[in-house]
Scaffold this active site. Structure first.
Site, mmCIF file in Angstrom:
data_model
loop_
_atom_site.group_PDB
_atom_site.id
_atom_site.type_symbol
_atom_site.label_atom_id
_atom_site.label_comp_id
_atom_site.label_asym_id
_atom_site.label_seq_id
_atom_site.Cartn_x
_atom_site.Cartn_y
_atom_site.Cartn_z
ATOM 1 N N GLN A 104 6.614 -9.580 -2.759
ATOM 2 C CA GLN A 104 6.462 -8.415 -3.375
ATOM 3 C C GLN A 104 8.266 -7.849 -3.702
ATOM 4 O OE1 GLN A 104 5.541 -4.443 -1.540
ATOM 5 N NE2 GLN A 104 3.781 -4.760 -2.991
ATOM 6 N N TYR A 183 6.931 4.431 -4.321
ATOM 7 C CA TYR A 183 8.409 3.881 -4.276
ATOM 8 C C TYR A 183 8.938 3.921 -5.937
ATOM 9 C CZ TYR A 183 7.185 2.370 0.293
ATOM 10 O OH TYR A 183 6.751 2.246 1.574
ATOM 11 N N ARG A 230 1.821 -4.347 -8.981
ATOM 12 C CA ARG A 230 0.915 -3.470 -7.965
ATOM 13 C C ARG A 230 0.707 -2.092 -8.534
ATOM 14 N NH1 ARG A 230 1.543 -2.192 -1.479
ATOM 15 N NH2 ARG A 230 -0.851 -2.835 -1.049
ATOM 16 N N GLY A 322 -5.290 -5.703 4.221
ATOM 17 C CA GLY A 322 -3.798 -5.734 4.958
ATOM 18 C C GLY A 322 -3.980 -5.679 6.354
ATOM 19 N N ARG A 323 -4.506 -4.459 6.909
ATOM 20 C CA ARG A 323 -4.467 -4.529 8.695
ATOM 21 C C ARG A 323 -5.563 -5.723 8.990
ATOM 22 N NH1 ARG A 323 -7.102 0.898 9.674
ATOM 23 N NH2 ARG A 323 -7.861 0.476 7.726
#
Length: 365
Positions: A104, A183, A230, A322-323
């Site tokens: 990424q 971002y 994304r 993710g987690r």
């Protein structure tokens, strides 16, 4: 894109451009702050990612394409030869373990601090992040960013393209352009952070322009089949206020739909959400969906499998977690067998070192 009328299994193989994935589970990019202060990936990162090579695809954590784009302390970068060499040790370890990786690319924009990068943050407009920024010496009040000039925007686009070339040289199969979660690219999309009156602001067409230019420059550099994007429609964290979510993503998807990208990655995807449904109908290629599992809450007992299967039934092709991958190097096998998941040790997410990083147990012991 899925062509079968029957909903595929999470454990069914899939093709992603030239890549053959052994399953449809994607390890989502997650910042872990284990790089050196200079952004060079450390050997421990190779161990971490190789442990998780059972994922159909690993999308490695956000790496900055230039110095001013650095968000937090000890995050990786990909803009010089040292970064390329450091990442190569990671991709070689994952490849030896049978895995496949994208990287990424993330520019923080206003989410940054002079203590981290040595430079003043830049953004679409001089509107500060309404929060603190983590630095090596603790949390600091965000500074008001400097608005990028048109020439600086063009240079940033070129920096993304150069970073993508570096990523391929480092052994990655492709890159994911980070246009989500507050971002820089997302800051251009949203009305609340983009008050520009030039060609990069104002109308929806103006606000999507920077994202489109970055994606197309990266695709021109390494090939569209190696490039994902994304997005996080409706995301309101980090002070984001899109204002016209449906219109933004309708226009963005329409603009990029014919470009032959590897995938579109929708974060916090809800199969009942009309924006997600419209994206799926309009996007002709592979769609990666990241299910809503309740950030800050324990993972569901099934690890998110039911939520993932609902997204597959709604038309997603691949599912990112993710987690679940963070705490379970063998997440694919645990989901397949229904085994109990390791709990995430949240307090060790960003602390550095092996604890809470490479010491999570597997079923094999």
């Amino acid at each position: 894109m899925t062509t079968n009328t029957k909903t595929p299994s999470l454990f069914q193989p899939a093709d992603l451009g030239p890549l053959h994935l052994p399953n449809r589970l994607v390890m989502a990019p997650m910042t872990r702050t284990r790089a050196g202060a200079d952004g060079v990936p450390q050997p421990i990162m190779a161990t971490y990612y190789a442990q998780r090579a059972g994922a159909g695809l690993i999308i490695a954590e956000a790496a900055t394409p230039n110095r001013v784009g650095q968000t937090y302390a000890d995050i990786p970068a990909i803009y010089d030869a040292r970064h390329v060499a450091g990442w190569r040790t990671v991709t070689e370890a994952v490849g030896a373990a049978g895995g496949r990786m994208f990287l990424q690319l993330q520019h923080g924009g206003r989410i940054g601090h002079p203590e981290n990068s040595g430079l003043h943050p830049v953004a679409p407009s001089p509107i500060a992040l309404p929060d603190t920024v983590h630095t090596a010496s603790g949390h600091r009040e965000a500074v008001v960013p400097r608005a990028l000039t048109a020439e600086e925007i063009r240079q940033t686009v070129a920096d993304f393209a150069a970073a993508a070339r570096n990523a391929v040289d480092a052994g990655f199969a492709g890159v994911e352009v980070h246009g989500a979660n507050g971002y820089l690219l997302h800051q251009f999309l949203a009305q609340g952070s983009n008050r520009r009156t030039d060609e990069y602001g104002g109308s929806v067409a103006g606000r999507i322009r920077f994202v489109v230019e970055v994606v197309r420059a990266v695709a021109a550099e390494i090939g569209a089949e190696r490039v994902g994007l994304r997005v996080s429609p409706g995301f309101g964290g980090q002070g984001m206020a899109e204002g016209d979510t449906a219109e933004i993503y309708r226009a963005l998807v329409a603009e990029l739909a014919g470009d032959g990208l590897a995938y579109l990655h929708v974060v916090f995807a809800d199969p009942e959400d009309t924006v997600f449904q419209e994206i799926r109908k309009s996007w002709p290629g592979v769609l990666i969906a990241n299910p809503v599992l309740g950030w800050g809450q324990p993972l569901p007992e099934d690890g998110g499998r039911a939520a993932a299967e609902r997204l597959l039934a709604a038309g997603a092709d691949l599912i990112s977690f993710g987690r679940g991958f963070l705490a379970n190097p063998d997440l694919v096998e645990r989901l397949r067998t229904g085994a109990v998941l390791n709990p995430v040790r949240d307090g060790l997410m960003y602390t550095g070192g092996a604890e809470g990083y490479i010491d999570y147990p597997t079923l094999a012991g």
